[in-house]
Design a protein around this motif. Structure first.
Motif, PDB file in Angstrom:
ATOM      1  N   SER A 341     -31.233  31.881 -39.492  1.00  0.00           N
ATOM      2  CA  SER A 341     -31.765  32.251 -40.808  1.00  0.00           C
ATOM      3  C   SER A 341     -32.671  33.461 -40.703  1.00  0.00           C
ATOM      4  N   SER A 342     -33.469  33.522 -39.631  1.00  0.00           N
ATOM      5  CA  SER A 342     -34.350  34.676 -39.443  1.00  0.00           C
ATOM      6  C   SER A 342     -33.537  35.946 -39.214  1.00  0.00           C
ATOM      7  N   TRP A 343     -32.468  35.849 -38.447  1.00  0.00           N
ATOM      8  CA  TRP A 343     -31.626  37.012 -38.190  1.00  0.00           C
ATOM      9  C   TRP A 343     -30.966  37.504 -39.476  1.00  0.00           C
ATOM     10  N   ILE A 344     -30.454  36.554 -40.273  1.00  0.00           N
ATOM     11  CA  ILE A 344     -29.830  36.917 -41.546  1.00  0.00           C
ATOM     12  C   ILE A 344     -30.853  37.551 -42.474  1.00  0.00           C
ATOM     13  N   GLN A 345     -32.049  36.957 -42.526  1.00  0.00           N
ATOM     14  CA  GLN A 345     -33.084  37.493 -43.408  1.00  0.00           C
ATOM     15  C   GLN A 345     -33.428  38.927 -43.049  1.00  0.00           C
ATOM     16  N   ALA A 346     -33.431  39.226 -41.751  1.00  0.00           N
ATOM     17  CA  ALA A 346     -33.785  40.574 -41.313  1.00  0.00           C
ATOM     18  C   ALA A 346     -32.753  41.600 -41.746  1.00  0.00           C
ATOM     19  N   VAL A 347     -31.477  41.212 -41.786  1.00  0.00           N
ATOM     20  CA  VAL A 347     -30.423  42.201 -42.051  1.00  0.00           C
ATOM     21  C   VAL A 347     -30.053  42.316 -43.524  1.00  0.00           C
ATOM     22  N   ILE A 348     -30.493  41.360 -44.374  1.00  0.00           N
ATOM     23  CA  ILE A 348     -30.101  41.463 -45.782  1.00  0.00           C
ATOM     24  C   ILE A 348     -31.282  41.770 -46.695  1.00  0.00           C
ATOM     25  N   SER A 349     -32.486  41.843 -46.146  1.00  0.00           N
ATOM     26  CA  SER A 349     -33.657  42.077 -46.998  1.00  0.00           C
ATOM     27  C   SER A 349     -33.890  43.566 -47.188  1.00  0.00           C
ATOM     28  N   ASP A 350     -32.917  44.207 -47.790  1.00  0.00           N
ATOM     29  CA  ASP A 350     -33.029  45.633 -48.083  1.00  0.00           C
ATOM     30  C   ASP A 350     -32.481  45.895 -49.476  1.00  0.00           C
ATOM     31  N   ARG A 351     -33.331  46.317 -50.359  1.00  0.00           N
ATOM     32  CA  ARG A 351     -32.923  46.545 -51.744  1.00  0.00           C
ATOM     33  C   ARG A 351     -31.979  47.725 -51.891  1.00  0.00           C
ATOM     34  N   SER A 352     -32.017  48.653 -50.916  1.00  0.00           N
ATOM     35  CA  SER A 352     -31.180  49.838 -51.040  1.00  0.00           C
ATOM     36  C   SER A 352     -29.699  49.493 -51.021  1.00  0.00           C
ATOM     37  N   ALA A 353     -29.359  48.318 -50.472  1.00  0.00           N
ATOM     38  CA  ALA A 353     -27.958  47.912 -50.433  1.00  0.00           C
ATOM     39  C   ALA A 353     -27.417  47.678 -51.838  1.00  0.00           C
ATOM     40  N   LYS A 354     -28.316  47.350 -52.780  1.00  0.00           N
ATOM     41  CA  LYS A 354     -27.929  47.090 -54.173  1.00  0.00           C
ATOM     42  C   LYS A 354     -26.752  46.114 -54.214  1.00  0.00           C
ATOM     43  N   ARG A 355     -26.872  45.050 -53.454  1.00  0.00           N
ATOM     44  CA  ARG A 355     -25.817  44.048 -53.355  1.00  0.00           C
ATOM     45  C   ARG A 355     -26.395  42.694 -53.709  1.00  0.00           C
ATOM     46  N   THR A 356     -25.724  41.964 -54.557  1.00  0.00           N
ATOM     47  CA  THR A 356     -26.147  40.608 -54.873  1.00  0.00           C
ATOM     48  C   THR A 356     -25.432  39.653 -53.931  1.00  0.00           C
ATOM     49  N   ARG A 357     -26.178  38.687 -53.414  1.00  0.00           N
ATOM     50  CA  ARG A 357     -25.635  37.799 -52.394  1.00  0.00           C
ATOM     51  C   ARG A 357     -26.013  36.347 -52.677  1.00  0.00           C
ATOM     52  N   TYR A 358     -25.064  35.462 -52.432  1.00  0.00           N
ATOM     53  CA  TYR A 358     -25.361  34.034 -52.353  1.00  0.00           C
ATOM     54  C   TYR A 358     -25.733  33.727 -50.902  1.00  0.00           C
ATOM     55  N   LEU A 359     -26.876  33.107 -50.698  1.00  0.00           N
ATOM     56  CA  LEU A 359     -27.299  32.684 -49.369  1.00  0.00           C
ATOM     57  C   LEU A 359     -27.224  31.159 -49.348  1.00  0.00           C
ATOM     58  N   VAL A 360     -26.164  30.631 -48.749  1.00  0.00           N
ATOM     59  CA  VAL A 360     -25.875  29.197 -48.788  1.00  0.00           C
ATOM     60  C   VAL A 360     -26.558  28.522 -47.604  1.00  0.00           C
ATOM     61  N   ARG A 361     -27.473  27.640 -47.889  1.00  0.00           N
ATOM     62  CA  ARG A 361     -28.223  26.944 -46.856  1.00  0.00           C
ATOM     63  C   ARG A 361     -27.767  25.483 -46.794  1.00  0.00           C
ATOM     64  N   GLU A 362     -26.761  25.210 -45.975  1.00  0.00           N
ATOM     65  CA  GLU A 362     -26.322  23.835 -45.741  1.00  0.00           C
ATOM     66  C   GLU A 362     -27.428  23.084 -45.006  1.00  0.00           C
ATOM     67  N   GLU A 363     -27.582  21.789 -45.358  1.00  0.00           N
ATOM     68  CA  GLU A 363     -28.656  20.990 -44.760  1.00  0.00           C
ATOM     69  C   GLU A 363     -29.973  21.765 -44.863  1.00  0.00           C
ATOM     70  N   GLY A 364     -30.295  22.167 -46.108  1.00  0.00           N
ATOM     71  CA  GLY A 364     -31.408  23.085 -46.336  1.00  0.00           C
ATOM     72  C   GLY A 364     -32.752  22.594 -45.848  1.00  0.00           C
TER      73      GLY A 364
END
Length: 537
Positions: A341-364
């Motif tokens: 989750s930390s690795w994913i957070q690091a690579v998608i937390s950029d607004r410049s991508a202007k991309r909407t994403r579903y972040l599915v957290r199984e066994e949240g």
């Protein structure tokens, strides 16, 4: 003709003689007004007595002393909606992918958290995050996969940071997505949870540096606290030792630290390094033993070095397959989920991508193992709108949070608070013992809590902002989707990864929606009998 005024006794006190006199006066008035014969008029229009509207008679009006005995009409809301269309809700509109059928209004139910958040009407959602709760075989996984897959056509990306059961792998392969397998026999993929990630757009260098450092510290602290659960919490001096080791690793690696570098700084500290104090050797002992598990223990080779794979920002779906690790232990599962989750957070937390994403957290709930993890999780949920992310937190039941901290602890209270604050909720069938948790923890009404005990597979109670709906998600499923999303068959026939991947475009001429399924929709019952809604033909 001059107007005549009658002094009439109130209706409830007239005698039979007085009522007869009133009828005669009415007849004379009518005869005087239209010149008709009284006898003929009485034959065509029976005389009416004065009614209970008040004293006196106006010309041309009648009162009736008899109480009207109209038997009450009973019907379901399904039938009444056909008689009075205005009692049927108009749903959420037609923006976003189709997810199912609104069983109260018998209309198609579309759902897009981003469109609803931007909605300026009363039906606007207050956040983009979704809490999903459902017992085993309640249809929650199939519904969420259906939502995510149909959302691809709207330009949304789907990211699964930790697929603990391998259920999303077959879906990602079917839609041409990216699968990153961790810990399997035939893979050497490695993720660095301390990756810097892309440069934050629109912030200064100092702010960007602070954000990256805070994320790295939170990751290390969460991993260590999750391992020492049941022991004393980290002391201030232990936090100081961990922070120094991280800063030293950043310096010696030129801002490319790994868990191995932090562990080495704790094992063999450079006493000449800036900020080092002799007492750090003793205060870093627990952290040293925990991180050693990643360097030379059962998690070796997974998160201890630099990343060997890259996140594909153009892939429609990115799934990190961690199913090979979840057989080791529950603690290994928690540590794995924190790191991915930390690795994913690091690579998608950029607004410049202007991309909407579903972040599915199984066994949240596994992302909320410690207080530090909870704080990070809460902050990430608050920033989801900022980054264009919709977090989908999937649980079996509210009592899953009982695995977080001790009873009455700050951690468990915070976990329940985070779940309760998520404005969009999809409640699938629940077990009987969960009825109290639904009313006490999620503030559901008693009627809705009872309703959740009887819902059929794929039917869920949706809370969107201040409104609620009963949705049948499987009514609009195609055969291709049913074959792709069904998890029961994977349990019976083996691992989902062993099953053939259905073609993205079916060979048959099957329509987009199953019309026969729509015809079989069970009628919506009266709201006074909501507990019977789960009964299907």
């Amino acid at each position: 003709m001059a107007q005549q005024v009658f002094n009439v006794t109130p209706p409830g006190k007239l005698t039979r003689r007085q009522r007869k006199d009133l009828r005669q006066q009415v007849a004379r008035l009518q005869q005087a007004r239209d010149g008709q014969d009284t006898t003929d008029r009485d034959a065509r229009f029976p005389a009416a007595a004065a009614g209970p509207l008040g004293p006196g008679i106006s010309t041309g009006e009648y009162w009736n002393w008899m109480q009207l005995a109209q038997p009450p009409h009973q019907a379901t809301s399904h039938n009444l909606a056909g008689i009075y269309p205005f009692v049927a809700d108009d749903g959420l509109g037609h923006e976003g992918p189709l997810l199912g059928v609104d069983l109260n209004a018998d209309v198609l139910w579309h759902f897009s958290p981003w469109d609803l958040y931007m909605n300026t009407t009363a039906k606007a959602a207050l956040s983009t995050n979704i809490l999903v709760i459902g017992a085993y075989r309640s249809g929650k996984s199939g519904t969420i996969k259906q939502l995510c897959t149909r959302s691809l056509a709207f330009g949304h990306q789907v990211v699964v940071p930790s697929d603990s059961k391998g259920e999303w792998v077959i879906v990602a392969e079917a839609v041409g997505g990216q699968v990153i397998a961790i810990g399997g026999e035939n893979t050497t993929a490695r993720l660095n949870p301390l990756d810097r990630g892309p440069r934050q757009t629109g912030v200064s260098d100092d702010v960007d540096e602070i954000m990256v450092r805070d994320r790295r510290r939170a990751t290390l602290t969460s991993v260590i606290e999750a391992t020492i659960q049941g022991q004393a919490k980290l002391s201030p001096m232990e936090h100081t030792s961990i922070n120094w080791a991280l800063e030293h690793a950043i310096t010696v690696t030129h801002d490319r630290p790994t868990i191995t570098h932090v562990w080495q700084a704790l094992v063999s500290p450079d006493q000449s390094a800036a900020g080092y104090r002799p007492e750090m050797a003793a205060n870093g002992e627990r952290a040293r033993h925990v991180l050693g598990r990643f360097v030379a223990g059962d998690l070796q080779g997974l998160f201890d070095g630099e990343s060997t794979v890259a996140f594909d920002p153009e892939a429609p779906m990115v799934v990190v397959d961690t199913s090979a690790l979840f057989d080791r232990s529950e603690l290994a599962a928690q540590l794995t989920q924190i790191c991915t989750s930390s690795w994913i957070q690091a690579v998608i937390s950029d607004r410049s991508a202007k991309r909407t994403r579903y972040l599915v957290r199984e066994e949240g709930w596994r992302d909320m193992a410690t207080e530090q993890a909870l704080r990070t999780y809460q902050q990430w949920l608050k920033l989801s709108r900022h980054y264009g992310v919709s977090n989908i937190v999937i649980l079996h039941k509210m009592s899953d949070f009982d695995a977080v901290g001790e009873e009455g602890s700050k951690e468990r209270t915070l976990a329940y608070s985070i779940a309760g604050d998520m404005e969009n909720k999809f409640i699938f069938r629940q077990n009987t013992q969960e009825e109290h948790n639904l009313t006490a923890r999620l503030k559901l009404t008693p009627a809705h809590a009872r309703l959740s005990l009887t819902l059929q597979s794929g039917v869920f109670l949706a809370y969107v902002g201040r409104f609620s709906y009963i949705v049948d998600a499987f009514a609009t499923s195609t055969q291709w989707e049913r074959d792709l999303f069904t998890t029961d068959e994977a349990v019976e026939a083996g691992s989902a990864s062993d099953q053939p991947v259905p073609a993205l475009v079916p060979d048959s001429d099957e329509p987009l929606f199953d019309e026969s399924a729509l015809d079989r929709l069970w009628p919506t019952c009266d709201h006074q009998l909501v507990q019977q809604i789960g009964h299907r033909e």
